[in-house]
Design a protein around this motif. Sequence first.
Motif, PDB file in Angstrom:
ATOM      1  N   UNK A  53       0.804  -1.217   0.000  1.00  0.00           N
ATOM      2  CA  UNK A  53       0.000   0.000   0.000  1.00  0.00           C
ATOM      3  C   UNK A  53       0.839   1.270   0.000  1.00  0.00           C
ATOM      4  N   UNK A  54       2.128   1.159   0.245  1.00  0.00           N
ATOM      5  CA  UNK A  54       2.987   2.345   0.252  1.00  0.00           C
ATOM      6  C   UNK A  54       3.262   2.878  -1.151  1.00  0.00           C
ATOM      7  N   UNK A  55       2.773   2.169  -2.173  1.00  0.00           N
ATOM      8  CA  UNK A  55       2.896   2.633  -3.551  1.00  0.00           C
ATOM      9  C   UNK A  55       1.500   3.011  -4.050  1.00  0.00           C
ATOM     10  N   UNK A  56       1.080   4.278  -3.868  1.00  0.00           N
ATOM     11  CA  UNK A  56      -0.281   4.682  -4.234  1.00  0.00           C
ATOM     12  C   UNK A  56      -0.625   4.418  -5.693  1.00  0.00           C
ATOM     13  N   UNK A  57       0.349   4.630  -6.584  1.00  0.00           N
ATOM     14  CA  UNK A  57       0.082   4.401  -8.000  1.00  0.00           C
ATOM     15  C   UNK A  57      -0.258   2.954  -8.285  1.00  0.00           C
ATOM     16  N   UNK A  58       0.461   2.034  -7.661  1.00  0.00           N
ATOM     17  CA  UNK A  58       0.194   0.613  -7.873  1.00  0.00           C
ATOM     18  C   UNK A  58      -1.144   0.223  -7.259  1.00  0.00           C
ATOM     19  N   UNK A  84      -8.622   4.117   1.365  1.00  0.00           N
ATOM     20  CA  UNK A  84      -9.711   5.053   1.072  1.00  0.00           C
ATOM     21  C   UNK A  84      -9.266   6.065   0.018  1.00  0.00           C
ATOM     22  N   UNK A  85      -8.053   6.561   0.141  1.00  0.00           N
ATOM     23  CA  UNK A  85      -7.559   7.519  -0.865  1.00  0.00           C
ATOM     24  C   UNK A  85      -7.509   6.885  -2.241  1.00  0.00           C
ATOM     25  N   UNK A  86      -7.138   5.609  -2.318  1.00  0.00           N
ATOM     26  CA  UNK A  86      -7.123   4.923  -3.604  1.00  0.00           C
ATOM     27  C   UNK A  86      -8.544   4.742  -4.139  1.00  0.00           C
ATOM     28  N   UNK A  87      -9.493   4.465  -3.256  1.00  0.00           N
ATOM     29  CA  UNK A  87     -10.892   4.331  -3.681  1.00  0.00           C
ATOM     30  C   UNK A  87     -11.446   5.657  -4.174  1.00  0.00           C
TER      31      UNK A  87
END
Length: 338
Positions: A53-58, A84-87
């Motif tokens: 999860x430390x790679x937001x782009x992935x 949540x930020x990724x969602x």
Amino acid sequence: MSEVMIYGAAGYTGRLCAEEFVRAGLQPILCGRQEAVRAVAERLGLKSAVFDLNDPGETERQLKGVRLLLNLSGQFLTTQKLLIEACLATGAHYVDLAGEVEDTSNAFTFDNQARRANIMIMPGAGFNVAPSDIVAGLAKKKLPDANELVIALATDGGVSRGTLKGMLSHIDHPGHRRVGGVLVAARPAETELEFQVAGRRFRAVYDPWLGDLFTAGVSTGIANISTYSVFPGLAVAMMKGRLLWLRDLILNHLMPLLPEGSSARQLRDGRTFVVAIASNGRTQERVALIGPEAYRFTALCLREITRAVLAGKWSPGFQTPALYGRELLEGMEGVKWD
């Protein structure tokens, strides 16, 4: 790509949930930080992905095409924000098992962003919050002018290492009570409560960490809320600051020797008991239920919430399980109303 992703699927609860989904005809993609998730997915005939999860782009790339993300990975104060930020970026709905005040209130800070992104954020979708949030909402409906709410839980069954580790790590730390609509400091086991469900009597102690202190405040609007749980005697002593040497021994040395979670017999025969009592100072209204074993109940709640979301039954922004009301539990295996 599957419409549903389970993150944290290699853990005890994650595996139970994945197995239940397959039995129900759902085909989630199983994900996590460790390669162990691939073995779970292969056994169940499901797709899998491993990413940090430390790679937001992935994380966002993996979420493309996913309609609903179920976060079953512990340490919710960390995983919650990242997922949540990724969602928000990808338009996926977000559901997790956060069951404590800090976790559920942290999810609420994303309410406005979720409304703008037209997605739903729902923490507390497992046993620790979902059934009690629903019975609390039903009690409020029976007594619309209630100004006090008491919620109490009891379980028959086992406990997973993750749950036990989390509980023991802060077992003597203060938590909260809701007074006048505000969360105020409260000590664990500072008061006791006797309650009855389906003819069984229980003695519970004050549980100041339960997420209901936040979620029920949102779902019912009741200003004064107290939460109680039944704990073993040794746990109650630790909550009061005694036997902490035993707590340290378990955490530092004995944890790997304990069962990973409930046994097959406990999953089959275990029971949960939930009651909500609403009061207006003159009258009380009570709603109670008996449910299946706690981890089994969690998997069933996630299954039904997933079905509802995929059927288009959701509302944008921060929501609590009371959104689905009694309907979510009706007909669920092992649930009986008292």
